[in-house]
Scaffold this motif. Structure first.
Motif, PDB file in Angstrom:
ATOM      1  N   ALA A 293     -10.137  10.459 -19.020  1.00  0.00           N
ATOM      2  CA  ALA A 293      -9.327  11.423 -18.936  1.00  0.00           C
ATOM      3  C   ALA A 293     -10.487  12.518 -19.399  1.00  0.00           C
ATOM      4  O   ALA A 293     -10.538  13.474 -18.187  1.00  0.00           O
ATOM      5  CB  ALA A 293      -8.181  12.021 -20.092  1.00  0.00           C
ATOM      6  N   GLY A 294     -11.541  11.920 -20.132  1.00  0.00           N
ATOM      7  CA  GLY A 294     -13.031  13.502 -19.904  1.00  0.00           C
ATOM      8  C   GLY A 294     -13.839  13.356 -18.860  1.00  0.00           C
ATOM      9  O   GLY A 294     -13.789  13.851 -18.553  1.00  0.00           O
ATOM     10  N   GLN A 295     -14.095  12.024 -18.271  1.00  0.00           N
ATOM     11  CA  GLN A 295     -14.445  12.109 -17.148  1.00  0.00           C
ATOM     12  C   GLN A 295     -13.566  11.769 -15.785  1.00  0.00           C
ATOM     13  O   GLN A 295     -14.333  11.912 -14.780  1.00  0.00           O
ATOM     14  CB  GLN A 295     -15.347  10.634 -17.366  1.00  0.00           C
ATOM     15  CG  GLN A 295     -16.195  10.464 -18.027  1.00  0.00           C
ATOM     16  CD  GLN A 295     -17.446  11.221 -18.395  1.00  0.00           C
ATOM     17  OE1 GLN A 295     -17.888  11.719 -17.533  1.00  0.00           O
ATOM     18  NE2 GLN A 295     -17.396  12.127 -19.749  1.00  0.00           N
TER      19      GLN A 295
ATOM     20  N   ASP B 119       7.637  22.907  -8.426  1.00  0.00           N
ATOM     21  CA  ASP B 119       6.035  24.303  -8.180  1.00  0.00           C
ATOM     22  C   ASP B 119       5.876  24.298  -8.934  1.00  0.00           C
ATOM     23  O   ASP B 119       4.683  25.423  -8.825  1.00  0.00           O
ATOM     24  CB  ASP B 119       7.483  25.496  -7.233  1.00  0.00           C
ATOM     25  CG  ASP B 119       8.185  25.197  -9.123  1.00  0.00           C
ATOM     26  OD1 ASP B 119       8.505  25.451  -9.387  1.00  0.00           O
ATOM     27  OD2 ASP B 119       8.527  27.036  -9.082  1.00  0.00           O
ATOM     28  N   ASP B 120       5.462  23.686  -9.794  1.00  0.00           N
ATOM     29  CA  ASP B 120       5.013  23.885 -10.705  1.00  0.00           C
ATOM     30  C   ASP B 120       3.177  23.537 -10.340  1.00  0.00           C
ATOM     31  O   ASP B 120       2.585  22.490  -9.365  1.00  0.00           O
ATOM     32  CB  ASP B 120       4.971  22.494 -12.628  1.00  0.00           C
ATOM     33  CG  ASP B 120       4.064  23.153 -13.454  1.00  0.00           C
ATOM     34  OD1 ASP B 120       2.805  22.817 -13.139  1.00  0.00           O
ATOM     35  OD2 ASP B 120       3.888  22.281 -14.416  1.00  0.00           O
ATOM     36  N   PRO B 121       2.149  24.349 -10.320  1.00  0.00           N
ATOM     37  CA  PRO B 121       0.998  24.657 -10.092  1.00  0.00           C
ATOM     38  C   PRO B 121       0.374  23.043 -10.792  1.00  0.00           C
ATOM     39  O   PRO B 121      -0.930  23.060  -9.929  1.00  0.00           O
ATOM     40  CB  PRO B 121       0.534  25.663 -10.899  1.00  0.00           C
ATOM     41  CG  PRO B 121       1.792  26.893 -10.547  1.00  0.00           C
ATOM     42  CD  PRO B 121       2.900  25.580 -11.341  1.00  0.00           C
TER      43      PRO B 121
ATOM     44  N   GLN C   1     -12.832  17.800 -11.080  1.00  0.00           N
ATOM     45  CA  GLN C   1     -12.201  18.743 -11.276  1.00  0.00           C
ATOM     46  C   GLN C   1     -10.505  17.854 -11.916  1.00  0.00           C
ATOM     47  O   GLN C   1      -9.552  18.222 -12.538  1.00  0.00           O
ATOM     48  CB  GLN C   1     -10.954  18.204  -9.682  1.00  0.00           C
ATOM     49  CG  GLN C   1     -12.066  19.656  -8.847  1.00  0.00           C
ATOM     50  CD  GLN C   1     -11.898  19.850  -7.703  1.00  0.00           C
ATOM     51  OE1 GLN C   1     -10.735  19.131  -7.127  1.00  0.00           O
ATOM     52  NE2 GLN C   1     -12.380  20.485  -6.720  1.00  0.00           N
ATOM     53  N   LEU C   2     -10.103  16.896 -11.685  1.00  0.00           N
ATOM     54  CA  LEU C   2      -8.727  15.522 -12.859  1.00  0.00           C
ATOM     55  C   LEU C   2      -9.659  15.363 -13.959  1.00  0.00           C
ATOM     56  O   LEU C   2      -8.066  16.549 -14.712  1.00  0.00           O
ATOM     57  CB  LEU C   2      -9.453  14.525 -12.347  1.00  0.00           C
ATOM     58  CG  LEU C   2      -7.866  13.328 -12.419  1.00  0.00           C
ATOM     59  CD1 LEU C   2      -6.965  13.852 -12.301  1.00  0.00           C
ATOM     60  CD2 LEU C   2      -8.420  11.850 -11.549  1.00  0.00           C
TER      61      LEU C   2
ATOM     62  N   ALA D 290      -7.316  18.000 -18.928  1.00  0.00           N
ATOM     63  CA  ALA D 290      -7.685  18.493 -20.273  1.00  0.00           C
ATOM     64  C   ALA D 290      -6.832  19.863 -20.622  1.00  0.00           C
ATOM     65  O   ALA D 290      -6.430  20.209 -21.580  1.00  0.00           O
ATOM     66  CB  ALA D 290      -9.324  19.410 -20.520  1.00  0.00           C
ATOM     67  N   ASP D 291      -6.121  20.620 -19.433  1.00  0.00           N
ATOM     68  CA  ASP D 291      -5.636  21.742 -19.724  1.00  0.00           C
ATOM     69  C   ASP D 291      -3.974  21.508 -19.455  1.00  0.00           C
ATOM     70  O   ASP D 291      -2.611  21.959 -19.999  1.00  0.00           O
ATOM     71  CB  ASP D 291      -5.401  22.258 -18.169  1.00  0.00           C
ATOM     72  CG  ASP D 291      -6.826  22.828 -18.062  1.00  0.00           C
ATOM     73  OD1 ASP D 291      -7.777  23.287 -19.563  1.00  0.00           O
ATOM     74  OD2 ASP D 291      -7.918  23.817 -17.433  1.00  0.00           O
ATOM     75  N   SER D 292      -3.916  19.602 -19.028  1.00  0.00           N
ATOM     76  CA  SER D 292      -2.193  19.182 -19.183  1.00  0.00           C
ATOM     77  C   SER D 292      -1.858  18.260 -19.671  1.00  0.00           C
ATOM     78  O   SER D 292      -2.232  16.912 -19.737  1.00  0.00           O
ATOM     79  CB  SER D 292      -1.075  19.399 -17.659  1.00  0.00           C
ATOM     80  OG  SER D 292      -0.835  18.834 -17.360  1.00  0.00           O
ATOM     81  N   PRO D 293      -1.317  18.398 -20.846  1.00  0.00           N
ATOM     82  CA  PRO D 293      -0.883  16.679 -21.541  1.00  0.00           C
ATOM     83  C   PRO D 293      -0.191  16.486 -20.738  1.00  0.00           C
ATOM     84  O   PRO D 293      -0.003  14.673 -21.148  1.00  0.00           O
ATOM     85  CB  PRO D 293      -0.586  17.396 -23.279  1.00  0.00           C
ATOM     86  CG  PRO D 293      -1.205  19.014 -23.630  1.00  0.00           C
ATOM     87  CD  PRO D 293      -1.513  19.666 -21.746  1.00  0.00           C
TER      88      PRO D 293
END
Length: 958
Positions: free
Chosen positions: A167-169, A206-208, A247-248, A253-256
């Motif tokens: 996930a980090g990369q 509709d979740d961004p 981007q992924l 990182a912003d969405s568990p």
């Protein structure tokens, strides 16, 4: 300002000392012994590769990053301290570099991983020698990766292949134990499942985050294909894939919740095994095909270092590859950290001569030098047959010295014993071996097993050339492959060096001979195919095929023959033919049973004329037995009848030690090898229980390696556990004092009788090493007795503290003004087993060589005739320049009736009439005087050789 036309003075070493770096012997350890090496008489440390290698590497030849030092060996600061200590002691550094190959697989070679991820669209695709268009259609545009421990389908079903998400990369990879296989980013859509209904369990419609996730999925699918090879597409893919991964990663990182969903997808893909699963579908879309390791010999489509799948060949002829692999080394040369280079596996390169020239040009550029060739000391690891000559157009200083080791070894073999020892060997094993036929069959064997895929590539290339002409298109691929294999099996040297349309006389002779021999051996119905191959290999004009295509075929052919020679001759035939194993050495030839004194003198004179600064060696990290082992075994040639009686007696005594494992017992040929190994390695001093256990383990390990290399009853590809167990139990029982009392008593009595003669041989060859034309190298630890076998046995740690202590004590004794020199050297001879005598010979001779560096660097070599009762048992020569005249005398072929100490009795040397009259002997410090004769001077050597059995006599100018 530096004059660009100025030629630097090349720093030619006086002597070198080989060190093997690994995590157990680091830069710090090397720094600690620099002072010891300088006191020993060493001018340059000559070290194994120290660029970043695979973790745990014991040798450093499996480099994964050419831009970094190996962290297991030390940091840059550790390296600088090592360099500073060398410079403080007035010493230089010779570095072993590896231009031919890199370590792949695993998870630490970023170039290789990039190729696996991007295929031909990788900016590193051209770095590796990969055939993207093999004959097998399913491998078109793919790399075969033979790493699996079982068939692919079985591994898949057993769920040993695991998809993982970083996930980090923001990237996906498939793992198999320690191996990482990156997924092609264009295939991420098979994993991400952006249209999967399960996403609605994690996000609102509709979740961004969901909308951006779906956009990323679409972006990956639009990347340029892995087969897009244009520079524009390669750059676009390289840039965009990393942008999308970031981007992924940011989205994760912003969405568990997104991470949880992707993890669920990965878990689902891993859970469903077999051909119908998503993991198999994903792997089918990659630029690589995972395969069972056993298929490598037939289908692998990247060039390897011999048959090692984990070492992939580099296209060093490509300027980008050269620059990337040599940048750090060139910078160290420019900074004055490195004074010389050793080029590993020179014969594996596409164009060795062009590589050396290019290397010289680059070094000259960073040193701001003129046209000096070469600008620093450079030697190449190159095996030269005894009927082959290293071409003078090679811009190097010479080879690493295998040919010297073998020519010296032959001096201590009694050629008169060839017939009786051949008879003894045949009687023991109960059949006769024809070595020529054995080599031929061994080379054929490796071409049909471990090196078959490379032969297929060559044959396919040959087939395309044949198809281009109406006169040759009827040659079938089967016929071409068979004829090609016959020619290669009969090839008399490691390789030819054709790199243009000017074929040398020597290369032409080797090719013609191989083609003629292959034609004679072939059972083909149409033998005109051999004439076709001859024409191609000699680059004779073909109006249909482009000239460049012919030359490319020849140069690829030249990369293949060394692999076959090395694996067939060195690593198979030399382990099958055990008549006298001291002859079975790297660069050696068991057919040459001993060398005459004239052969030795001619060899030295020729080397002085053509390659005066080539490296000389007796033992290396690659030799199959240390020089001390060979020296002891050579004594058997002086007592062939006694040896035959002894070895047949041991066979009878040990017949009950042969445990029958399902009716399998140790083969007679392997048993014959075993007894010679014991002769060469038997401990000189009493061992503790732990020491004896270590010795037993070393012999067991060696015997297993030897029988696997021989490939008769077991092999690395197909280990025969039952046979190996039978051999192991035989060795254990023979070496068990509680079981083999009679054998061990008889053996140790025999070994004790010949021991001193073997040690004298060992000391004599050391004197020759240190005084002959060239640069002598001492392999780590060999300043004292070293009875080691092939690696890994010869790479065991050296007790430098002990050796330093011995050297210090010896320096203290020799510095005493009231030293009784005869008594001192008498003590060394009386206690020859403790090894101090070898250290004494080396330190004294190297000290002498330093004092007369100009003589040994540029002086002439004169054959000295010996006369008298034991003339044939003394080897003598002189080194001479305008101001100095030094005579070297060593004994050979010990007289078992009189003893080696009496070798000089009633013998004299014939010196030039202009030579000095008075001499001082280096070891004993005695003085002798030459007598005038008719047209020469006569120097009796009985006095110095009675005090010490080796003599270095320096003329005293009157």
């Amino acid at each position: 300002m530096t004059d660009p036309n100025r030629q630097r003075d090349i720093d030619i070493p006086v002597s070198t000392y080989r060190l093997q770096f690994n995590k157990h012997f680091t830069f710090a350890d090397a720094t600690h012994i620099v002072g010891y090496l300088r006191r020993l008489g060493i001018s340059h440390c000559y070290v194994s590769p120290y660029l970043k290698a695979r973790p745990g590497s014991t040798h450093g030849y499996d480099i994964v990053d050419h831009s970094e030092l190996n962290p297991e060996i030390g940091s840059r600061e550790d390296f600088e301290r090592f360099i500073a200590e060398l410079q403080r002691n007035g010493m230089g550094l010779i570095t072993d570099i590896v231009p031919n190959h890199m370590a792949v697989m695993g998870s630490d070679n970023i170039w290789w991983l990039d190729v696996l991820e991007n295929g031909q669209a990788s900016c590193y695709a051209s770095f590796f020698d990969i055939d993207w268009c093999p004959v097998k259609k399913t491998l078109q545009d793919k790399i075969l990766l033979p790493v699996l421990g079982d068939h692919y389908g079985n591994i898949l079903e057993q769920r040993e292949l695991k998809l993982a998400f970083d996930a980090g990369q923001g990237e996906f990879s498939v793992y198999y134990h320690q191996h990482r296989f990156p997924a092609d980013p264009q295939t991420y859509l098979l994993i991400l499942g952006s249209q999967d209904e399960q996403l609605l369990n994690y996000f609102a419609a509709d979740d961004p985050v969901l909308l951006e996730y779906q956009t990323i999925d679409n972006s990956f699918s639009k990347l340029p294909l892995c087969t897009d090879k244009s520079e524009e597409k390669i750059e676009e893919r390289k840039r965009d894939k990393e942008v999308f991964k970031k981007q992924l990663a940011k989205l994760c990182a912003d969405s568990p919740a997104l991470v949880a969903y992707i993890d669920s997808r990965v878990e689902k893909i891993n859970r469903v095994a077999g051909e119908g699963g998503e993991l198999h579908a994903l792997l089918e879309q990659q630029v690589y095909r995972l395969a069972y390791w056993r298929v490598a010999g037939d289908e692998i489509n990247y060039r390897r270092f011999f048959d090692i799948n984990e070492l992939a060949g580099l296209r060093i002829e490509d300027e980008k590859v050269f620059a990337a692999t040599h940048e750090l080394i060139l910078s160290l040369i420019a900074e004055g950290r490195i004074q010389g280079l050793r080029i590993d596996h020179a014969d594996g390169l596409y164009d060795p001569v062009a590589y050396y020239q290019h290397l010289n040009d680059k070094i000259a550029a960073v040193l701001n030098d003129g046209a000096g060739q070469p600008p620093i000391y450079i030697v190449a690891e190159k095996i030269v047959a005894n009927y082959e000559y290293l071409s003078n157009n090679w811009p190097i200083h010479g080879t690493t010295g295998y040919e010297f080791a073998n020519i010296v070894n032959g001096v201590f073999i009694d050629s008169g014993a060839e017939k009786p020892l051949t008879h003894c060997y045949a009687r023991f094993i109960e059949y006769r071996q024809d070595f020529d036929e054995l080599v031929y069959q061994a080379k054929r064997l490796v071409m049909t097993t471990s090196l078959a895929s490379e032969l297929n590539v060559l044959a396919n290339h040959l087939g395309k050339i044949a198809d281009a002409s109406s006169k040759t298109r009827d040659y079938t691929l089967y016929a071409l492959r068979n004829a090609l294999s016959e020619v290669i099996a009969c090839f008399p040297v490691y390789r030819t060096y054709i790199n243009s349309y000017s074929v040398s006389k020597e290369d032409s002779q080797y090719i013609k001979w191989a083609v003629d021999q292959g034609k004679q051996r072939s059972w083909a119905a149409d033998k005109t195919v051999f004439e076709f191959i001859r024409q191609l290999l000699l680059l004779e004009h073909n109006p249909v095929v482009a000239d460049g295509e012919l030359l490319r075929f020849v140069m690829k052919f030249q990369q293949y023959t060394p692999q076959v020679m090395a694996k067939g001759y060195e690593d198979t035939a030399l382990y099958r033919y055990n008549r006298l194993i001291s002859l079975n050495e790297v660069g050696g030839d068991p057919r040459g049973f001993g060398n005459s004194l004239n052969t030795f003198h001619h060899f030295n004179q020729s080397r002085l004329k053509k390659w005066p600064h080539t490296m000389l060696c007796l033992s290396t990290h690659d030799t199959k037995r240390s020089a001390d082992v060979r020296a002891r075994i050579n004594v058997l040639t002086e007592i062939p009848q006694q040896w035959q009686e002894a070895v047949l007696r041991w066979q009878r005594l040990n017949r009950f030690r042969k445990t029958k494992m399902n009716k399998i017992v140790i083969a007679r040929n392997d048993e014959y090898l075993f007894y010679q190994v014991l002769i060469g390695t038997w401990p000189l001093t009493h061992l503790s229980d732990a020491g004896w256990g270590d010795y037993q383990q070393r012999i067991r390990a060696y015997m297993i390696k030897a029988i696997r290399e021989a490939k008769q009853y077991s092999s690395w590809l197909n280990p025969n556990e039952e046979y190996e167990q039978a051999v192991t139990q035989f060795v254990c029982r023979c070496l068990d004092p509680n079981v083999s009392i009679l054998f061990l008593k008889d053996f140790t009595g025999f070994e004790k009788r010949i021991r001193k003669h073997g040690l004298y041989n060992a000391l004599a060859q050391v004197v020759l090493l240190l005084t002959s034309p060239g640069v002598p190298d001492i392999y780590q630890g060999n300043e004292c007795w070293q009875f080691t076998l092939v690696d890994p046995d010869n790479r065991r740690p050296v007790d430098f503290n002990k050796n330093n202590r011995i050297l210090t004590e010896m320096e203290t004794d020799l510095a005493k003004p009231d030293l009784d020199r005869p008594r001192f050297i008498g003590s060394l001879l009386e206690n020859i087993e403790d090894g101090r005598i070898k250290l004494f010979v080396i330190m004294q001779t190297l000290g002498f060589r330093h004092r007369y560096a100009g003589l040994f660097k540029n002086g002439d070599y004169l054959k000295i005739n010996v006369y008298g009762a034991r003339a044939d048992r003394l080897l003598a020569f002189a080194r001479q320049d305008r101001d100095n005249f030094v005579v070297v005398v060593v004994p050979r072929l010990n007289d078992f009736n009189s003893g080696a100490e009496d070798a000089g009795t009633d013998s004299w040397l014939e010196l030039p009439h202009k030579a000095p009259r008075r001499y001082r002997e280096l070891f004993s410090q005695c003085r002798v005087r030459a007598e005038a004769a008719e047209d020469c001077l006569r120097l009796f050597v009985s006095e110095p050789l009675q005090l010490f059995p080796f003599a270095i006599l320096s003329g005293v100018i009157e």
